[in-house]
Design an enzyme around this catalytic site. Structure first.
Site, mmCIF file in Angstrom:
data_model
loop_
_atom_site.group_PDB
_atom_site.id
_atom_site.type_symbol
_atom_site.label_atom_id
_atom_site.label_comp_id
_atom_site.label_asym_id
_atom_site.label_seq_id
_atom_site.Cartn_x
_atom_site.Cartn_y
_atom_site.Cartn_z
ATOM 1 N N LYS A 78 0.802 -1.222 0.000
ATOM 2 C CA LYS A 78 0.000 0.000 0.000
ATOM 3 C C LYS A 78 0.837 1.277 0.000
ATOM 4 C CE LYS A 78 -1.026 0.822 4.978
ATOM 5 N NZ LYS A 78 -0.306 -0.236 5.692
ATOM 6 N N HIS A 206 2.513 -4.114 15.191
ATOM 7 C CA HIS A 206 2.941 -2.979 14.376
ATOM 8 C C HIS A 206 3.332 -1.855 15.329
ATOM 9 C CE1 HIS A 206 3.318 -0.049 11.223
ATOM 10 N NE2 HIS A 206 2.930 -0.907 10.303
ATOM 11 N N GLU A 281 7.540 -5.942 7.811
ATOM 12 C CA GLU A 281 6.659 -5.414 6.763
ATOM 13 C C GLU A 281 6.919 -3.936 6.500
ATOM 14 O OE1 GLU A 281 2.848 -8.332 7.749
ATOM 15 O OE2 GLU A 281 2.802 -6.278 8.454
HETATM 16 C C1 PLP Z 1 0.648 -0.119 6.512
HETATM 17 C C2 PLP Z 1 1.158 -1.398 7.077
HETATM 18 C C3 PLP Z 1 2.523 -1.669 7.045
HETATM 19 C C4 PLP Z 1 3.559 -0.685 6.560
HETATM 20 O O1 PLP Z 1 3.720 0.350 7.451
HETATM 21 P P1 PLP Z 1 4.938 1.412 7.225
HETATM 22 O O2 PLP Z 1 4.731 2.356 8.343
HETATM 23 O O3 PLP Z 1 4.738 2.018 5.890
HETATM 24 O O4 PLP Z 1 6.195 0.656 7.330
HETATM 25 C C5 PLP Z 1 2.948 -2.899 7.513
HETATM 26 N N1 PLP Z 1 2.076 -3.810 7.987
HETATM 27 C C6 PLP Z 1 0.745 -3.573 8.039
HETATM 28 C C7 PLP Z 1 -0.151 -4.634 8.560
HETATM 29 C C8 PLP Z 1 0.247 -2.357 7.584
HETATM 30 O O5 PLP Z 1 -1.058 -2.130 7.653
#
Ligand code: PLP
Length: 403
Positions: A78, A206, A281
């Protein structure tokens, strides 16, 4: 020229932030060469554009892997879903993280094996789960008993990983308010998985997006360790640790470098045996500083004693993260003394105001270019054609003189 210092800092906080910069600046950050961007704007301008150097994307992927050899990056599509960017990341050995079946289709069309795609959206429709599973996606995130049941009913042998809520202190985008199981829910989810014979096999969290606090990863990994233990005790076979995204890029505020974060992560990972698969991620980290977003001043005026400037790209055209407090470094070709400006996008929607009282050169005027540094992530991905304004153009190249 036109480089904005962070706004409204008093003398003491300025000294503090300089001291902090020094702590964090032992590892330099990358950025697309400003002269390349200025020339691109002059060659031909029809509408706002993102210019992005894939050589920087490559560099970032390599740097990430070098710093955390145990952690395989799965790029969060995304952040910037351009096919040319995805292809480079696949070439660099990245896996991927998706939220929708359209993102999956894009990856499959590029030849990415479905087994390297992790479905990290904690709430998926049955149709989406079935579609992904039929194409070979193996890993599905859950953060509730409801989702565990849904995934298990659609695909009895699906491998699931549990998103737990962890602190998002010091992140520009705290995400923990929306997703992530708390302690009581985690216990219930583990018990349900054990009872149903579902393969709940991993843990994720996260740290929050643009996370400037490395401790969030340490705390998250330690928490994952206790959840692993609880899973094993319930008879499950935990074998995946996904440390999520959130790795920051340089804008105005100081950030810990990936090397600093990597030290914290590598140390915390020692609590997990070698056979545990570890992924991350990163989204923003991979693509943000590879690009500049360029737009133009449509016109300026004064309303109620306030200076207003309207750009041809605003909240609906890709410049949206400012509205959540992200401070970009905004450049121009003007050098007048900074004065506070309200900045709006081109649409007639009252919400389309992207900056308020932002210090920008007093002599900015109609037709001037605006260059937003490190804007390769979460810009074009968000843009719409609302009110009839065109989507930004995406100009991608790969320079040869970078390692
Ligand atoms: C958006 C998202 C990410 C990426 O986050 P960044 O801050 O761009 O590194 C990773 N994992 C999940 C589940 C997300 O929703």
């Amino acid at each position: 020229m036109g480089v904005r210092p962070s706004s409204s800092i008093g003398r003491n906080s300025k000294q503090d932030s300089q001291a902090q910069e020094q702590i964090f600046d032992t590892h330099p950050e990358s950025s697309l060469d400003f002269e390349v961007v200025r020339q691109a704007a002059r060659q031909k301008y029809t509408r706002p554009f993102l210019i992005l150097d894939n050589a920087i994307v490559r560099q970032k992927a390599r740097r990430f892997r070098a710093v955390m050899p145990r952690v395989r990056p799965h790029y969060a599509v995304k952040a910037n879903p351009d096919r040319r960017v995805l292809r480079v990341l696949a070439q660099e050995g990245c896996g991927f993280e998706i939220a929708s079946t359209a993102e999956l289709d894009m990856l499959l069309a590029l030849g990415v094996p479905a087994a390297e795609v992790f479905y990290s959206n904690p709430m998926k429709s049955r149709d989406a789960i079935a579609y992904a599973a039929a194409r070979g996606v193996e890993w599905f995130v859950i953060d509730s008993v409801d989702e565990l049941r849904r995934v298990h009913e659609v695909r009895a042998d699906a491998k699931m990983y549990l998103r737990v809520s962890t602190p998002n202190i010091g992140s520009d985008w705290p995400l923990s308010g929306k997703f992530g199981a708390g302690a009581a829910e985690t216990r219930e989810i583990i018990a349900t998985a054990a009872r149903r014979g579902a393969d709940l096999a991993g843990v994720t969290f996260h740290a929050g997006s643009q996370c400037r606090n490395p401790e969030n990863w340490r705390v998250g990994i330690e928490k994952a360790r206790t959840v692993f233990d609880a899973m094993a005790k319930a008879g499950l076979k935990p074998r995946l640790l996904d440390i999520g995204g959130g790795f920051p890029v340089r804008h105005v505020k100081p950030i810990p470098s990936i090397e600093v974060i990597g030290e914290v992560v590598n140390e915390a990972l020692k609590a997990f045996p070698e056979e545990v698969r570890v992924i991350a991620e990163p989204g923003r980290y991979m693509t943000s500083d590879a690009g500049y977003f360029v737009c133009r001043v449509i016109g300026t005026t004064t309303r109620g004693g306030k200076r207003w400037m309207h750009w041809d790209a605003g909240l609906f055209g890709g410049v949206i993260e400012t509205t959540e407090g992200l401070k970009y470094r905004i450049r121009s070709d003007r050098s007048g003394p900074d004065v506070p400006w309200h900045v709006a996008g081109p649409t007639c929607d009252s919400v389309d105001v992207i900056l308020r009282d932002e210090p920008l050169p007093s002599d900015l005027q109609e037709g001037d270019f605006i260059y937003i540094r490190n804007a390769g992530a979460y810009t074009t991905a968000y843009a719409s054609e609302f009110n009839g304004f065109p989507l930004p153009e995406v100009r991608i190249f790969e320079s040869k003189n970078r390692g």
